[in-house]
Design an enzyme around this catalytic site. Structure first.
Site, short mmCIF file in Angstrom:
data_model
loop_
_atom_site.label_atom_id
_atom_site.label_comp_id
_atom_site.label_asym_id
_atom_site.label_seq_id
_atom_site.Cartn_x
_atom_site.Cartn_y
_atom_site.Cartn_z
N TYR A 1 7.88 21.84 9.64
CA TYR A 1 9.18 22.54 10.54
C TYR A 1 8.24 22.99 11.43
O TYR A 1 7.14 23.45 11.07
CB TYR A 1 10.25 23.07 10.52
CG TYR A 1 10.36 23.82 10.13
CD1 TYR A 1 10.23 25.26 10.86
CD2 TYR A 1 9.88 24.28 8.42
CE1 TYR A 1 10.47 26.53 10.17
CE2 TYR A 1 10.44 26.09 7.78
CZ TYR A 1 10.32 26.89 8.84
OH TYR A 1 10.57 28.17 8.68
N GLU B 1 6.63 6.85 11.60
CA GLU B 1 6.58 8.05 12.61
C GLU B 1 7.52 9.00 12.63
O GLU B 1 8.84 8.09 13.01
CB GLU B 1 6.72 7.49 14.76
CG GLU B 1 5.48 6.89 14.37
CD GLU B 1 5.60 5.64 16.56
OE1 GLU B 1 6.82 5.95 16.70
OE2 GLU B 1 4.58 5.22 16.70
N ARG C 1 17.98 28.97 2.37
CA ARG C 1 17.60 29.89 3.34
C ARG C 1 18.23 30.11 4.34
O ARG C 1 18.13 28.65 4.87
CB ARG C 1 15.97 28.98 3.67
CG ARG C 1 15.33 29.18 2.08
CD ARG C 1 13.67 28.96 3.47
NE ARG C 1 13.35 28.49 1.31
CZ ARG C 1 12.13 29.87 1.10
NH1 ARG C 1 12.40 30.76 1.79
NH2 ARG C 1 11.78 29.22 -0.11
N HIS D 1 19.37 27.90 11.69
CA HIS D 1 19.33 27.32 11.15
C HIS D 1 19.59 27.57 9.63
O HIS D 1 19.13 28.82 9.54
CB HIS D 1 18.28 26.30 11.45
CG HIS D 1 17.44 25.88 9.92
ND1 HIS D 1 16.05 25.70 9.78
CD2 HIS D 1 17.47 23.69 10.57
CE1 HIS D 1 16.27 24.87 9.20
NE2 HIS D 1 16.96 23.78 9.40
N GLN E 1 4.08 26.13 16.01
CA GLN E 1 3.38 27.23 15.02
C GLN E 1 3.54 25.37 14.37
O GLN E 1 5.47 24.90 14.00
CB GLN E 1 4.46 27.43 14.81
CG GLN E 1 3.87 28.43 13.28
CD GLN E 1 4.84 30.14 13.47
OE1 GLN E 1 4.53 30.97 14.55
NE2 GLN E 1 5.44 30.38 12.31
N ALA E 2 3.43 25.42 13.35
CA ALA E 2 4.04 24.26 11.89
C ALA E 2 4.22 25.20 10.62
O ALA E 2 2.86 25.93 9.83
CB ALA E 2 2.39 23.11 11.89
N ARG F 1 0.14 -1.22 0.02
CA ARG F 1 -0.02 0.26 -0.08
C ARG F 1 0.71 1.18 0.31
O ARG F 1 0.52 2.36 -0.49
CB ARG F 1 -0.97 0.01 0.96
CG ARG F 1 -1.89 -0.79 1.29
CD ARG F 1 -2.48 -1.22 2.25
NE ARG F 1 -1.41 -1.42 3.42
CZ ARG F 1 -1.79 -0.93 4.94
NH1 ARG F 1 -2.54 -0.95 5.29
NH2 ARG F 1 -0.83 -1.34 5.97
N ASP G 1 18.72 37.55 3.62
CA ASP G 1 19.47 36.88 4.15
C ASP G 1 20.22 36.79 3.11
O ASP G 1 21.88 36.94 3.81
CB ASP G 1 19.58 35.64 3.56
CG ASP G 1 18.12 34.78 4.09
OD1 ASP G 1 17.97 34.81 5.16
OD2 ASP G 1 17.79 33.66 3.75
N HIS H 1 19.55 31.16 10.68
CA HIS H 1 18.27 31.81 11.19
C HIS H 1 18.27 31.39 12.47
O HIS H 1 18.75 30.08 12.49
CB HIS H 1 16.75 32.45 11.07
CG HIS H 1 16.99 31.83 9.03
ND1 HIS H 1 16.25 30.97 8.55
CD2 HIS H 1 17.14 32.95 8.15
CE1 HIS H 1 15.54 32.18 7.38
NE2 HIS H 1 16.69 32.58 7.45
N GLU I 1 13.55 37.53 16.36
CA GLU I 1 14.37 37.17 14.99
C GLU I 1 15.90 37.60 14.13
O GLU I 1 15.34 39.09 14.03
CB GLU I 1 13.58 36.65 13.28
CG GLU I 1 12.37 36.22 14.01
CD GLU I 1 12.65 34.20 14.77
OE1 GLU I 1 13.37 33.98 13.68
OE2 GLU I 1 11.70 34.14 15.26
N LYS J 1 13.52 23.89 16.89
CA LYS J 1 12.78 23.54 15.73
C LYS J 1 12.77 22.27 15.02
O LYS J 1 13.58 21.60 16.03
CB LYS J 1 13.06 24.70 14.36
CG LYS J 1 12.89 26.05 14.15
CD LYS J 1 13.84 26.42 13.36
CE LYS J 1 13.39 28.05 13.26
NZ LYS J 1 14.18 28.61 12.48
#
Length: 201
Positions: free
Chosen positions: A126, A26, A53, A113, A41-42, A21, A163, A56, A137, A66
């Site tokens: 993330y 997980e 990117r 990151h 937050q996601a 299938r 950036d 940060h 930030e 994160k």
């Protein structure tokens, strides 16, 4: 979770259960993290090949932990120790995250990151321990030679204006933007004098 060579960074290599299938795994379990992480937050980021990117990070406290995975395509994900006073200050660890190994990276508050999209398109999701707060930030230029990050050769990096204008690590330190290792350890629940053993790359 396997600890990496920077205190506060660890890597999950999940068991993938597959049959006719498809597959099941997980990709996040709060009880397996090396220190607690609340999820506030996601985020979902979709990047073209060559997109770079980061680097940060945010103020500690409260910081922003994160938990990162790549659900489509592949990326080179990099954690940078930007914590002043850290024995590994300025060092980085790079791991490839993709839609085959399904690995996930957990980085604690105060770590920097960044990631580089290796595939034609890469979708990264993330989880974050705190909501996005622009005033807290910050960034360090990902191509700063002092960081010595071995970005992929032969692919021209694509940076955002923000950036591309980020300070070098030395400039960020001079401007007082970097979190301190002692503050981070206190936030993690480890006294500043306590030895915290990193793992491996």
């Amino acid at each position: 979770m396997d600890p990496l060579d920077l205190v506060g960074a660890s890597l999950l290599t999940p068991r993938i259960h597959g049959d006719h299938r498809g597959a099941f795994l997980e990709w996040f379990r709060k009880d397996e993290l090396d220190h607690p992480m609340e999820v506030a937050q996601a985020n979902c980021s979709i990047s073209a090949r060559g997109t770079l990117r980061g680097v940060h990070f945010s103020d500690v406290p409260p910081g922003q932990a994160k938990y990162v995975t790549c659900v489509s395509g592949s990326i080179l994900d990099v954690v940078v120790d930007v914590r002043t006073g850290s024995p590994t200050f300025g060092r980085s660890v790079a791991v490839e995250l993709d839609d085959r190994n399904r690995r996930a990276l957990h980085l604690a508050e105060g770590l920097g990151h960044a990631f580089f999209a290796l595939s034609e398109s890469a979708t990264v999701i993330y989880l974050c321990s705190t909501p996005y707060a622009p005033r807290r930030e910050h960034g360090v230029h990902p191509l700063d030679p002092a960081l010595g990050i071995d970005w992929p050769a032969g692919i021209e990096p694509i940076l955002s204006e923000k950036d591309a204008a980020a300070p070098t690590l030395a400039e960020a330190a001079e401007q007082g933007l970097l979190p301190s290792y002692a503050d981070c350890l206190a936030h993690y629940g480890s006294p500043a004098g306590q030895q915290v053993r990193p793992g491996r790359v």
